[in-house]
Motif scaffolding. Structure first.
Motif, PDB file in Angstrom:
ATOM      1  N   ALA A 162      -3.098 -19.777 -12.100  1.00 43.40           N
ATOM      2  CA  ALA A 162      -2.614 -18.484 -12.599  1.00 43.40           C
ATOM      3  C   ALA A 162      -2.194 -17.630 -11.412  1.00 43.40           C
ATOM      4  CB  ALA A 162      -3.694 -17.783 -13.416  1.00 43.40           C
ATOM      5  N   PRO A 163      -1.000 -17.872 -10.876  1.00 46.57           N
ATOM      6  CA  PRO A 163      -0.548 -17.121  -9.696  1.00 46.57           C
ATOM      7  C   PRO A 163      -0.119 -15.705 -10.071  1.00 46.57           C
ATOM      8  CG  PRO A 163       1.189 -18.564 -10.459  1.00 46.57           C
ATOM      9  CD  PRO A 163      -0.007 -18.856 -11.325  1.00 46.57           C
ATOM     10  N   GLY A 164       0.237 -14.938  -9.043  1.00 44.99           N
ATOM     11  CA  GLY A 164       0.798 -13.612  -9.293  1.00 44.99           C
ATOM     12  C   GLY A 164       0.066 -12.474  -8.619  1.00 44.99           C
ATOM     13  N   GLY A 165      -1.165 -12.683  -8.162  1.00 43.76           N
ATOM     14  CA  GLY A 165      -1.910 -11.596  -7.540  1.00 43.76           C
ATOM     15  C   GLY A 165      -1.515 -11.385  -6.086  1.00 43.76           C
ATOM     16  N   VAL A 166      -1.426 -10.128  -5.660  1.00 46.77           N
ATOM     17  CA  VAL A 166      -1.127  -9.806  -4.258  1.00 46.77           C
ATOM     18  C   VAL A 166      -2.197  -8.882  -3.687  1.00 46.77           C
ATOM     19  CG1 VAL A 166       1.364 -10.114  -4.499  1.00 46.77           C
ATOM     20  CG2 VAL A 166       0.356  -7.874  -4.949  1.00 46.77           C
ATOM     21  N   GLU A 167      -3.334  -8.766  -4.388  1.00 43.53           N
ATOM     22  CA  GLU A 167      -4.382  -7.867  -3.932  1.00 43.53           C
ATOM     23  C   GLU A 167      -4.880  -8.282  -2.547  1.00 43.53           C
ATOM     24  OE1 GLU A 167      -6.221 -11.231  -6.179  1.00 43.53           O
ATOM     25  OE2 GLU A 167      -4.536  -9.870  -6.495  1.00 43.53           O
ATOM     26  N   GLY A 168      -5.317  -7.291  -1.780  1.00 48.25           N
ATOM     27  CA  GLY A 168      -5.814  -7.575  -0.437  1.00 48.25           C
ATOM     28  C   GLY A 168      -4.739  -7.623   0.622  1.00 48.25           C
ATOM     29  N   SER A 169      -3.534  -7.133   0.304  1.00 51.87           N
ATOM     30  CA  SER A 169      -2.453  -7.118   1.290  1.00 51.87           C
ATOM     31  C   SER A 169      -1.736  -5.774   1.224  1.00 51.87           C
ATOM     32  CB  SER A 169      -1.453  -8.249   1.026  1.00 51.87           C
ATOM     33  OG  SER A 169      -0.834  -8.083  -0.239  1.00 51.87           O
ATOM     34  N   CYS A 170      -1.251  -5.313   2.364  1.00 50.63           N
ATOM     35  CA  CYS A 170      -0.558  -4.026   2.375  1.00 50.63           C
ATOM     36  C   CYS A 170       0.427  -3.964   3.532  1.00 50.63           C
ATOM     37  CB  CYS A 170      -1.550  -2.868   2.483  1.00 50.63           C
ATOM     38  SG  CYS A 170      -2.356  -2.716   4.089  1.00 50.63           S
ATOM     39  N   GLU A 203       0.266  -5.253  -2.225  1.00 52.84           N
ATOM     40  CA  GLU A 203      -0.408  -4.441  -3.235  1.00 52.84           C
ATOM     41  C   GLU A 203      -0.094  -2.959  -3.063  1.00 52.84           C
ATOM     42  OE1 GLU A 203      -4.864  -3.925  -5.206  1.00 52.84           O
ATOM     43  OE2 GLU A 203      -4.678  -4.644  -3.147  1.00 52.84           O
ATOM     44  N   PHE A 204      -0.056  -2.487  -1.813  1.00 51.30           N
ATOM     45  CA  PHE A 204       0.256  -1.074  -1.593  1.00 51.30           C
ATOM     46  C   PHE A 204       0.905  -0.880  -0.236  1.00 51.30           C
ATOM     47  CE2 PHE A 204      -4.048  -1.565   0.060  1.00 51.30           C
ATOM     48  CZ  PHE A 204      -4.090  -0.767   1.196  1.00 51.30           C
ATOM     49  N   VAL A 205       1.531   0.285  -0.081  1.00 59.43           N
ATOM     50  CA  VAL A 205       2.171   0.682   1.170  1.00 59.43           C
ATOM     51  C   VAL A 205       1.458   1.928   1.678  1.00 59.43           C
ATOM     52  CG1 VAL A 205       4.291   1.480   2.283  1.00 59.43           C
ATOM     53  CG2 VAL A 205       4.405  -0.247   0.469  1.00 59.43           C
ATOM     54  N   TYR A 206       0.992   1.868   2.908  1.00 61.57           N
ATOM     55  CA  TYR A 206       0.294   2.990   3.534  1.00 61.57           C
ATOM     56  C   TYR A 206       1.222   3.614   4.569  1.00 61.57           C
ATOM     57  CZ  TYR A 206      -3.005   5.108   6.921  1.00 61.57           C
ATOM     58  OH  TYR A 206      -3.638   5.934   7.810  1.00 61.57           O
ATOM     59  N   VAL A 207       1.549   4.888   4.380  1.00 59.41           N
ATOM     60  CA  VAL A 207       2.438   5.609   5.287  1.00 59.41           C
ATOM     61  C   VAL A 207       1.593   6.491   6.199  1.00 59.41           C
ATOM     62  CG1 VAL A 207       4.355   7.229   5.482  1.00 59.41           C
ATOM     63  CG2 VAL A 207       4.307   5.578   3.602  1.00 59.41           C
ATOM     64  N   VAL A 208       1.658   6.226   7.501  1.00 55.00           N
ATOM     65  CA  VAL A 208       0.852   6.938   8.492  1.00 55.00           C
ATOM     66  C   VAL A 208       1.546   8.235   8.899  1.00 55.00           C
ATOM     67  CG1 VAL A 208      -0.113   6.826  10.819  1.00 55.00           C
ATOM     68  CG2 VAL A 208      -0.125   4.788   9.356  1.00 55.00           C
ATOM     69  N   GLY A 209       0.779   9.312   8.955  1.00 53.42           N
ATOM     70  CA  GLY A 209       1.316  10.589   9.414  1.00 53.42           C
ATOM     71  C   GLY A 209       1.192  11.665   8.356  1.00 53.42           C
ATOM     72  N   PRO A 210       1.175  12.928   8.771  1.00 52.77           N
ATOM     73  CA  PRO A 210       1.038  14.029   7.813  1.00 52.77           C
ATOM     74  C   PRO A 210       2.193  14.047   6.824  1.00 52.77           C
ATOM     75  CG  PRO A 210       1.719  14.844   9.972  1.00 52.77           C
ATOM     76  CD  PRO A 210       1.358  13.411  10.159  1.00 52.77           C
ATOM     77  N   SER A 211       1.891  14.394   5.572  1.00 55.48           N
ATOM     78  CA  SER A 211       2.913  14.372   4.528  1.00 55.48           C
ATOM     79  C   SER A 211       2.758  15.581   3.623  1.00 55.48           C
ATOM     80  CB  SER A 211       2.808  13.079   3.706  1.00 55.48           C
ATOM     81  OG  SER A 211       1.545  12.993   3.065  1.00 55.48           O
ATOM     82  N   ASP A 212       3.808  15.853   2.844  1.00 53.51           N
ATOM     83  CA  ASP A 212       3.775  16.950   1.880  1.00 53.51           C
ATOM     84  C   ASP A 212       4.390  16.483   0.569  1.00 53.51           C
ATOM     85  OD1 ASP A 212       6.536  16.932   2.292  1.00 53.51           O
ATOM     86  OD2 ASP A 212       6.506  18.673   3.616  1.00 53.51           O
ATOM     87  N   SER A 213       4.560  17.405  -0.369  1.00 51.81           N
ATOM     88  CA  SER A 213       5.013  17.031  -1.706  1.00 51.81           C
ATOM     89  C   SER A 213       6.427  16.455  -1.705  1.00 51.81           C
ATOM     90  CB  SER A 213       4.935  18.242  -2.647  1.00 51.81           C
ATOM     91  OG  SER A 213       5.676  19.335  -2.139  1.00 51.81           O
ATOM     92  N   VAL A 214       7.252  16.849  -0.743  1.00 54.28           N
ATOM     93  CA  VAL A 214       8.591  16.254  -0.641  1.00 54.28           C
ATOM     94  C   VAL A 214       8.478  14.772  -0.288  1.00 54.28           C
ATOM     95  CG1 VAL A 214      10.777  16.309   0.618  1.00 54.28           C
ATOM     96  CG2 VAL A 214       9.656  18.452  -0.022  1.00 54.28           C
TER      97      VAL A 214
END
Length: 561
Positions: free
Chosen positions: A16-24, A289-300
């Motif tokens: 049952a493939p398809g999972g990408v958990e544990g990667s970013c 699974e997710f993308v982590y963006v480093v650095g201060p951010s705001d609503s824009v």
């Protein structure tokens, strides 16, 4: 014609493939590496050799410190710009408001005071760059309301209206190389030059007195851990590690033992445009699974991340974004910062974006202690746990790498968490900080306010989709004939088998599921609709203990009932 014919029957192994958990993917600014290139990293990777120094490298160290035994992180260098700060204006008085803008190229604790009231063009004001200790000449306020703050690159713009005598407008301006603070008397001044590559709390401690090439010093990059004692060079230039900055000691005056010079370096920051541009190729190559963006951010910035998350969802690649809230400005206390964060969140909501506002001192694997956002620690925690598990599970131990600011209160934490931020907190009776709710920026009406819910559903959707693809262009069969809907039954069985991997996982990732293919569908014209009800595992978010006191042998003794 008679012979033995061989056929391969595929799709029956139970995979049952398809999972990408544990990667970013982790995107941020660093001093080396190719912008927009994905670097596949593990715990043993040479981060310094591949990426140099900078915020991206700092957060990767945090991620690998909390990421368990085999985290998968794909680092993506991003173009950065100078990381100066211009704080929000604090107005005291009854006159019109003011706003500060510009690019911080110099340092100041700016105070603008109205000397003569009136409308713009008539009112006069004076400016201080050192918090009100000294003042410049009184001058008329321009008709457009703009007042330049020396050579700092900052401009205060006063709103139209009648300005009142004595009103003040205060805000801090910090260049990438902050102001130098000297503790102790005597000795020469020092200056710092260069292009900042990484955050640092520089402390130069004079160990023995004398002229250049005689006096000795120790240098700390984190304000805590000092290097060996060295002699001040004849040219007075001391390289501050890999920060990109050089400290120059003025000649002509002997250095004095015990004098300490301190300066904070602000790291380079990316723009959201540069982040999204750098992510284009890596996201086309790697499914995470997710993308982590480093650095201060705001609503824009969050809006851009949310739009990208929607695009990935529509491309059958459920992915969420993790971002960092900004740190407090130099002139901002934590109450003011908390209020500003609440206001920033009020303008935006998205269920596929999470913003970590926890921050404080972090001790990394090299032994350095730096003041920064904790999203890197949070990203590693997410990678190390099953999809249905909360990051704040106390049984998994606390955040041993970090300590929250001393004046960060429970009220601030609850306010930020209620607003929709991921936070950290202390529990009475425990020593470490722990994660609070892993909130997303979803509205309160959404089922997807928590990262663990998002991760569970995303994994289930990915697995169910791959399983369902086996039935594309298959014969549905005759739903009206008993046992005749073989194609629909096969579709349902494959989806159930895929989800059963989550139900049967140790620990369980789903409590159960119900797959329904409603009767009476017009399959020819509308395709097949499949309803998936995912039954999740509840998280204990609050415990209430009720204690009563009963005398032994009394009529209320439960043992006698």
């Amino acid at each position: 014609m008679g012979d033995v014919l061989e056929y391969i029957v595929d799709g029956t192994s139970g995979l049952a493939p398809g999972g990408v958990e544990g990667s970013c993917i982790v995107a941020g600014v660093c001093s080396t590496g190719t912008v927009g290139k994905g670097y596949l990293l593990g715990k043993s990777s040479d981060l310094d050799g591949l990426l140099g120094t900078g915020p991206l490298v700092d957060r990767l160290r945090d991620l690998f410190a909390t990421g368990g035994q085999a985290p998968i992180a794909i680092a993506v260098p991003v173009t950065g710009s100078a990381g100066g700060q211009i704080a929000e204006v604090e107005h005291t008085g009854d006159g019109p408001e003011g706003a500060a803008t510009g690019v911080a190229v110099g340092n100041a604790d700016a105070v603008v005071e109205i000397v003569e009231g009136g409308a713009l063009g008539t009112a006069t004001a004076k400016v201080s760059e050192d918090g009100g200790t000294t003042w410049g000449d009184t001058e008329a306020v321009a008709v457009n309301g703009q007042i330049s703050i020396g050579t700092t690159g900052a401009t205060l713009t006063l709103a139209a209206g009648t300005h009142e005598v004595g009103d003040t407008y205060e805000f801090s301006v910090r260049a990438p190389i902050g102001p130098v603070t000297k503790t102790g008397s005597g000795g020469p001044d020092v200056t710092l030059t260069g292009t900042v590559k990484a955050a640092a709390d520089l402390v130069l401690k004079i160990m023995s007195a004398g002229a250049l090439n005689v006096a000795t010093y120790q240098l700390s990059l984190d304000g805590d851990s000092f290097g060996p004692t060295k002699t001040v060079p004849l040219n007075g230039q001391i390289v501050a590690g890999d920060t990109g900055v050089t400290i120059t000691v003025a000649s002509g005056v002997d250095l004095v033992a015990g004098v300490i010079y301190e300066c904070r370096l602000l790291p380079p920051v990316p723009s959201i445009t540069s982040v999204m541009t750098a992510l284009e190729q890596p996201l086309s190559l790697f499914d995470v699974e997710f993308v982590y963006v480093v650095g201060p951010s705001d609503s824009v910035d969050w809006a851009a991340m949310g739009a990208k998350a929607d695009t990935l969802w529509n491309a059958h690649r459920p992915t969420f974004f993790l971002a960092e809230a900004r740190l407090p400005y130099a002139s901002e206390d934590l109450n003011e910062w908390t209020a500003a964060m609440v206001v920033e969140k009020q303008g935006y909501a998205h269920r596929f974006v999470s913003v970590c506002c926890a921050f404080g001192e972090v001790t990394d694997t090299l032994g350095y202690t730096q003041f920064r956002n904790w999203a890197g620690l949070m990203a590693g925690k997410i990678l190390s746990i099953p999809v249905m598990r909360a990051t704040g599970r106390v049984r998994d131990s606390g955040i041993s790498q970090g300590s929250l600011p001393d004046d960060f209160t429970e009220g601030m934490q609850k306010t930020l968490e209620t607003a929709g931020y991921a936070t950290a907190k202390y529990y009475a009776g425990l020593s470490s900080a722990y994660w609070g709710d892993a909130k997303t920026l979803a509205d309160v009406t959404s089922d997807y306010q928590y990262i663990e819910v998002l991760r569970t559903v995303f994994k289930a959707v990915r697995k169910a989709r791959i399983a369902a693809l086996k039935s594309m262009y298959d014969e549905a069969g005759d739903p009206l004939a008993e046992g005749g809907a073989s194609g629909l039954n096969y579709l349902k069985a494959n989806i159930e088998m895929a989800l059963n991997t989550m139900k049967a996982a140790i620990p369980h990732e789903l409590a159960d599921y119900v797959i329904t293919i409603p009767d009476g569908q017009d399959i020819v014209n509308n395709g097949v609709a499949v309803e998936m009800q995912l039954i999740g595992i509840p998280i204990i978010r609050q415990i209430k203990l009720y204690a009563s006191y009963i005398y032994a042998g009394s009529g209320f003794d439960p043992r006698l009932q």
